[in-house]
Design a protein around this motif. Structure first.
Motif, PDB file in Angstrom:
ATOM      1  N   GLN A 118       0.867  -1.180   0.000  1.00 17.16           N
ATOM      2  CA  GLN A 118       0.000   0.000   0.000  1.00 17.16           C
ATOM      3  C   GLN A 118       0.902   1.228   0.000  1.00 17.16           C
ATOM      4  O   GLN A 118       1.399   1.609  -1.036  1.00 17.16           O
ATOM      5  CB  GLN A 118      -0.950  -0.021   1.207  1.00 17.16           C
ATOM      6  CG  GLN A 118      -1.997  -1.116   1.135  1.00 17.16           C
ATOM      7  CD  GLN A 118      -3.019  -0.863   0.036  1.00 17.16           C
ATOM      8  OE1 GLN A 118      -3.492   0.244  -0.143  1.00 17.16           O
ATOM      9  NE2 GLN A 118      -3.349  -1.906  -0.694  1.00 17.16           N
ATOM     10  N   CYS A 119       1.160   1.809   1.170  1.00 17.57           N
ATOM     11  CA  CYS A 119       2.038   2.983   1.196  1.00 17.57           C
ATOM     12  C   CYS A 119       3.481   2.590   0.916  1.00 17.57           C
ATOM     13  O   CYS A 119       4.276   3.391   0.465  1.00 17.57           O
ATOM     14  CB  CYS A 119       1.917   3.731   2.520  1.00 17.57           C
ATOM     15  SG  CYS A 119       2.821   3.016   3.907  1.00 17.57           S
ATOM     16  N   CYS A 123      -1.085   0.246   6.947  1.00 10.88           N
ATOM     17  CA  CYS A 123      -2.158   0.088   5.965  1.00 10.88           C
ATOM     18  C   CYS A 123      -2.932  -1.216   6.143  1.00 10.88           C
ATOM     19  O   CYS A 123      -3.967  -1.404   5.511  1.00 10.88           O
ATOM     20  CB  CYS A 123      -1.587   0.143   4.548  1.00 10.88           C
ATOM     21  SG  CYS A 123      -0.714   1.673   4.199  1.00 10.88           S
TER      22      CYS A 123
END
Length: 177
Positions: A118-119, A156
């Motif tokens: 995700q990030c 996340c």
């Protein structure tokens, strides 16, 4: 002070012990590398700032999140908790060292295929932990994968995807299902 000792030897520090930087040799991703570090420099800082290997992330800087995980002689370690001068001749493998040329390591490819990123801040540490698990336990259980990533914090919440990706590599499915 012992009267037999000359005054200049008491508390004196050799030129290589700081506070200025000193050159050390690190074996990183199969190559001997020279980096100049202060004695207080962590391995994570030496990798990122001294050698430009920025895949190793520094998040908490106290060993609580495992974003900075690298391998030391094949075992995952938090590089923010080790001084660079302590490494010695041991082999360091970073996230940059997993790929072979442009071919991603199977765990890297599976993370992409299973949307385990995700990030991306925890991703290098998670990949290093999962790849180390597979190197020592080629067919892990879900509980063994959970144990391998238990010290890794993912803000996340991609844990189910990380587990699926790792189990898929173990089953030989790679990035499929």
């Amino acid at each position: 002070m012992n009267e037999a000792e000359p005054a200049e030897s008491v508390g004196s520090v050799g030129p290589d012990f700081g506070p200025a930087g000193m050159p050390i040799s690190l074996m990183v991703n199969g190559r001997a590398r020279i980096v100049r570090v202060e004695p207080r420099t962590t391995l994570a800082e030496a990798l990122r700032d001294g050698l430009g290997l920025t895949g190793t992330k520094i998040a908490c800087d106290r060993g609580a999140c495992s974003a900075c995980t690298v391998w030391l002689d094949g075992a995952p370690v938090c590089s923010c908790m080790m001084l660079a001068v302590e490494v010695g001749a041991r082999q360091i493998t970073t996230i940059e060292g997993l790929a072979v040329g442009h071919a991603l390591h199977p765990v890297q490819a599976a993370f992409i295929g299973h949307d385990a990123i995700q990030c991306g801040f925890c991703t290098p540490g998670m990949i290093m932990a999962c790849a180390a698990l597979l190197a020592r336990t080629p067919n892990p259980t879900e509980d063994e994968v959970k144990a391998a990533i238990s010290g890794h914090l993912c803000r996340c919440g991609t844990y189910p995807h990380v587990i699926a990706a790792t189990l898929a590599v173990a089953a030989g499915r790679g990035i499929g299902s």
